[in-house]
Design a protein around this motif. Structure first.
Motif, short mmCIF file in Angstrom:
data_model
loop_
_atom_site.label_atom_id
_atom_site.label_comp_id
_atom_site.label_asym_id
_atom_site.label_seq_id
_atom_site.Cartn_x
_atom_site.Cartn_y
_atom_site.Cartn_z
N SER A 1 -11.92 -11.87 6.85
CA SER A 1 -12.50 -11.16 7.99
C SER A 1 -11.48 -10.17 8.53
O SER A 1 -10.26 -10.40 8.47
N ILE A 2 -11.97 -9.06 9.04
CA ILE A 2 -11.12 -8.03 9.64
C ILE A 2 -10.93 -8.37 11.11
O ILE A 2 -11.89 -8.61 11.85
N VAL A 3 -9.68 -8.39 11.54
CA VAL A 3 -9.36 -8.78 12.91
C VAL A 3 -9.45 -7.56 13.83
O VAL A 3 -8.84 -6.52 13.56
N GLY A 4 -10.21 -7.71 14.93
CA GLY A 4 -10.27 -6.65 15.94
C GLY A 4 -10.76 -5.32 15.40
O GLY A 4 -10.19 -4.27 15.72
N LEU A 5 -11.81 -5.34 14.61
CA LEU A 5 -12.33 -4.12 13.99
C LEU A 5 -12.73 -3.09 15.05
O LEU A 5 -13.44 -3.40 16.00
N SER B 1 -5.76 -5.49 10.14
CA SER B 1 -5.34 -6.86 9.85
C SER B 1 -6.52 -7.64 9.30
O SER B 1 -7.65 -7.55 9.83
N VAL B 2 -6.26 -8.40 8.25
CA VAL B 2 -7.30 -9.21 7.61
C VAL B 2 -6.82 -10.65 7.55
O VAL B 2 -5.65 -10.91 7.24
N ILE B 3 -7.71 -11.57 7.85
CA ILE B 3 -7.42 -13.00 7.74
C ILE B 3 -8.23 -13.59 6.59
O ILE B 3 -9.45 -13.36 6.51
N ILE B 4 -7.56 -14.31 5.70
CA ILE B 4 -8.23 -15.01 4.59
C ILE B 4 -8.23 -16.50 4.91
O ILE B 4 -7.18 -17.07 5.26
N THR B 5 -9.38 -17.12 4.79
CA THR B 5 -9.51 -18.56 5.04
C THR B 5 -9.93 -19.24 3.75
O THR B 5 -11.00 -18.93 3.20
N ALA B 6 -9.10 -20.15 3.25
CA ALA B 6 -9.38 -20.85 1.99
C ALA B 6 -10.14 -22.14 2.26
O ALA B 6 -9.80 -22.91 3.17
N ARG C 1 0.79 -21.21 4.73
CA ARG C 1 0.98 -22.58 4.24
C ARG C 1 0.10 -23.61 4.94
O ARG C 1 0.43 -24.78 4.99
N ASN C 2 -1.01 -23.16 5.47
CA ASN C 2 -1.95 -24.09 6.12
C ASN C 2 -3.40 -23.80 5.73
O ASN C 2 -4.34 -24.23 6.40
N GLY C 3 -3.57 -23.04 4.64
CA GLY C 3 -4.91 -22.67 4.19
C GLY C 3 -5.38 -21.33 4.69
O GLY C 3 -6.47 -20.88 4.32
N THR C 4 -4.57 -20.67 5.52
CA THR C 4 -4.92 -19.33 5.98
C THR C 4 -3.86 -18.34 5.52
O THR C 4 -2.69 -18.69 5.33
N TYR C 5 -4.30 -17.10 5.35
CA TYR C 5 -3.45 -16.04 4.84
C TYR C 5 -3.74 -14.78 5.64
O TYR C 5 -4.88 -14.59 6.11
N SER C 6 -2.77 -13.92 5.81
CA SER C 6 -3.00 -12.66 6.54
C SER C 6 -2.57 -11.49 5.67
O SER C 6 -1.68 -11.59 4.84
N VAL C 7 -3.24 -10.36 5.88
CA VAL C 7 -2.96 -9.14 5.12
C VAL C 7 -2.91 -7.97 6.10
O VAL C 7 -3.79 -7.82 6.94
N ALA C 8 -1.87 -7.15 5.98
CA ALA C 8 -1.80 -5.89 6.71
C ALA C 8 -2.09 -4.77 5.71
O ALA C 8 -1.36 -4.59 4.74
N LEU C 9 -3.18 -4.04 5.93
CA LEU C 9 -3.60 -2.99 5.01
C LEU C 9 -3.43 -1.63 5.68
O LEU C 9 -3.99 -1.36 6.74
#
Length: 529
Positions: free
Chosen positions: A78-82, A93-98, A134-142
Motif C-alpha cells: 500500500s502507498i502511504v499518504g497518497l 513510501s510503500v508498505i509491504i505486508t507479508a 524483521r516482523n513481517g512488514t517491509y518499507s520502500v522509498a520510491l
C-alpha cells in the motif's frame, strides 16, 4: 559509510556459509576435509566481515507446512499518504505486508521482495530499496524521477522459507551441475578413438563429486583450482581435448520443491496499482559528476526514460556509432567472463564502424573471440573463464582462468579490462567462489601496481530471471564480489538495478535495449565527459 545502500545488500544477505575449521591432518582415503580461510586464500578477519554482511533474518524453526510459508496471493502493498500529485524528485513510501497461505500476518522477516516504479508508455522505470523490519512488514522509498504518471510494482522473489533452503544448500558440495570431458587419442591400426566421461570440480568435504575409477586430476598451478574427470577406460589422462556442459541435478526434497514452484516464486503481489501523477520540477534531478573510480552508487543508481538509462552516479554520454569508435581509438579491450560480457562484444561488433570479427576458428558463441578496426587501431577480445563452465563443446585449451588472463596483460593507458564471474559458479559452494574471486583480486592488484593507468571495470551480475530452481538463485554472490573488490582501484559497474527495474522480463541475457545502455555506461567510464 557503505558505498551501497542497495536492496541487494539489505536483502540479498542470505547465505552465510559455515564457520571454517582447520583442515584435519589425517589419512582418510576419501580426502574429506573442511574448508578453511587458508583454502579460500583470505584472512580470518575478511571471512568474518563477509559472514556479517551475509546475515539474513528468517524463521526460528524450520517450516514443514506449505501453508505457513509466505503467500504472494495474500501479501499486499500500500502507498502511504497518497497525494493527488507530486513533483519530480519527491519520494513516495510503500508498505509491504507479508502473509502466509492462511492469510495470517507473518511474524518474522527474511522474504525477498523487489519493488520498482514504472510507466510502460514512457518506457520508464526505477528501482526501489526494500527495507526489512524483521516482523513481517517491509518499507520502500520510491523516487519519482520523471514527469507524467507512474505505477508501483512489487514482486515476491523468494519467501523467507525458500531463503532458508538456499542457506541450507548454498555451501553444500552436492554436485548441482555436471560436465563432460571429451578424450581423444590414437587407437589401433592408425584409427582415432574417443571417450566421453563425467567431470567436475574438486573442492570441499563430504559429498564432493566422486566417480568409479577416479580420477584424472588437472590442477592449475597459479590458482590452485583442481578439475577432475572420470578416468577413461582406453585413453590416458593427458588426452583430454574438449569440455562441455552436462546435466543439472537438484538436492531438494519433495517439500522443498513445492516451495520453489512457479506459483510461489518470482510472483507479483497485489496492492495500490493506481496512477501516481508527477508534475515537473525546475530543480532537476541529474548529475554532472565525471564518471571515474571512487564514486558511490546510490539507490536508485539511475532510471529509464524512453528506454535510455539516466545515471545518478555520473554524467553518462549518449554515444552514437562514430563516437564509440573515437572513444575506443588506440584501445585494447579485454572482455572476460561469460556470455553476458560476450553480449557486450557482440554489441560493439555491430555498432562500432569498421570493427570486424577475426576468424579464430573457434565456436561463435564459445569463443575466444577477437575483433579489430585498423583505421583507429581498436582491438576487442572476449574470452570465457575457466572451468567450471556450462558452455557448448569447446577446446579445453581455450578455457583460461580470469586471474591467469589478467596476469598476461601488460596494461597501460591503452588497456581496458572488464570482467564478470557469476552465472557459472553459483552451482558450486560459495567458499569456492570466494577462492576464485580472491585469486582474481590478487591479479588485479598486481596489474594496477605494474600499470596503474590501466582501466579495470568489474561488471556485476544480471538478475537471473525466473528463479524456480535452486541453481538459479545466485543472489549472495553479488555482495561478495562487490565487497572483495572494494577500495582497490577498480570501477564497479552495477548492472543489477539496470536489469531488474526494466519493463522487459528479467533474463540472465538482457535484451538489446538494456545491453545498449550497459555498454554506453561502460564507455562513459572509458571516455568520461
Amino acid at each position: 559509510t557503505a558505498l551501497w545502500r542497495l536492496n541487494i545488500w539489505n536483502q540479498m544477505s542470505q547465505f552465510p556459509p559455515p564457520r571454517p575449521k582447520p583442515a584435519p591432518h589425517n589419512n582418510n582415503t576419501n580426502n574429506s576435509y573442511a574448508i578453511s580461510t587458508l583454502d579460500m586464500e583470505i584472512s580470518d578477519e575478511e571471512w568474518e566481515r563477509l559472514q556479517k554482511a551475509l546475515d539474513w533474518p528468517g524463521p526460528d524453526d524450520e517450516i514443514t507446512q506449505l501453508s505457513l510459508s509466505t503467500s504472494s496471493v495474500h501479501s499486499t502493498f500500500s502507498i502511504v499518504g497518497l497525494k493527488n500529485s507530486y513533483k519530480v524528485g519527491e519520494d513516495i513510501s510503500v508498505i509491504i505486508t507479508a502473509r502466509d497461505h492462511n492469510k495470517n500476518l507473518k511474524r518474522y522477516g527474511g522474504d525477498f521482495f523487489k519493488a520498482k516504479l514504472f510507466n510502460s508508455k514512457l518506457k520508464a522505470s526505477v528501482y526501489g530499496e526494500v527495507v526489512d523490519h524483521r516482523n513481517g512488514t517491509y518499507s520502500v522509498a520510491l523516487l519519482l524521477p520523471w514527469e507524467g504518471q507512474a505505477q508501483v510494482f512489487v514482486r515476491l522473489e523468494h519467501s523467507s522459507e525458500v531463503v532458508q533452503i538456499l542457506k541450507k544448500y548454498r555451501d553444500s558440495s552436492f554436485p548441482r551441475s555436471h560436465y563432460n570431458g571429451h578424450f581423444e587419442g590414437p587407437g589401433p591400426n592408425e584409427t582415432r578413438i574417443s571417450e566421453v566421461v563425467q567431470c567436475n570440480l574438486k573442492w570441499g568435504g563430504d559429498g564432493s563429486w566422486r566417480k568409479g575409477n577416479c580420477c584424472c586430476e588437472y590442477k592449475d598451478l597459479k590458482t590452485g583450482t583442481v578439475w577432475q574427470c572420470e578416468r577413461p577406460k582406453k585413453l590416458s589422462c593427458d588426452k583430454l581435448v574438449h569440455h562441455s556442459r552436462g546435466g543439472l541435478e537438484s538436492p531438494l526434497k519433495a517439500f522443498e520443491n513445492q516451495l520453489f514452484t512457479k506459483k510461489l516464486t518470482s510472483v507479483a503481489i497485489t496492492g495500490d496499482k493506481i496512477n501516481i501523477n508527477v508534475l515537473p520540477n525546475t530543480a532537476g534531478n541529474g548529475t554532472m559528476e565525471r564518471c571515474r573510480f571512487g564514486l558511490t552508487t546510490p539507490v536508485p543508481a539511475g532510471f529509464y526514460l524512453k528506454d535510455v538509462w539516466k545515471s545518478f552516479i555520473c554524467n553518462t554520454k549518449k554515444f552514437n556509432s562514430s563516437q564509440m569508435g573515437n572513444c575506443l581509438k588506440n584501445k585494447i579491450v579485454y572482455l572476460l567472463g561469460d556470455s553476458t560480457t560476450r553480449q557486450w562484444f557482440e554489441y560493439l561488433e555491430r555498432n562500432v564502424p569498421g570493427l570486424k570479427r577475426m576468424d579464430l576458428h573457434t565456436p561463435r558463441t564459445g569463443g575466444p573471440l577477437m575483433a579489430v578496426e585498423l583505421k583507429n587501431n581498436i582491438i576487442v577480445h572476449w574470452k570465457p573463464h575457466g572451468v567450471p563452465l556450462r558452455f557448448i563443446k569447446m577446446l579445453i585449451t581455450d578455457l583460461h582462468y580470469i586471474a591467469n588472463e589478467i596476469d598476461e596483460i601488460a596494461g597501460g593507458p591503452h588497456a581496458v579490462v572488464v570482467f564478470t564471474i557469476f552465472a557459472h559458479l553459483v552451482f558450486h559452494p560459495i567458499t569456492f567462489y570466494i577462492h576464485e574471486v580472491a585469486k582474481i583480486r590478487r591479479s588485479v592488484v598486481a596489474l594496477l601496481s605494474r600499470a596503474p593507468q590501466t582501466t579495470v571495470i568489474i561488471k556485476s551480475g544480471n538478475t537471473a530471471g525466473v528463479k524456480v530452481h535452486l541453481v538459479t538463485s545466485n543472489l549472495c554472490f553479488q555482495i561478495i564480489f562487490y565487497l572483495m573488490f572494494r577500495d582497490i582501484g577498480v570501477i564497479y559497474l552495477d548492472v543489477w538495478q539496470m536489469t531488474s527495474c526494466h519493463y522487459l522480463r528479467e533474463n540472465i541475457h538482457p535484451g538489446p535495449v538494456i545491453i545498449a545502455n550497459e555498454v554506453k555506461m561502460f564507455l562513459s567510464y572509458v571516455c568520461p565527459i
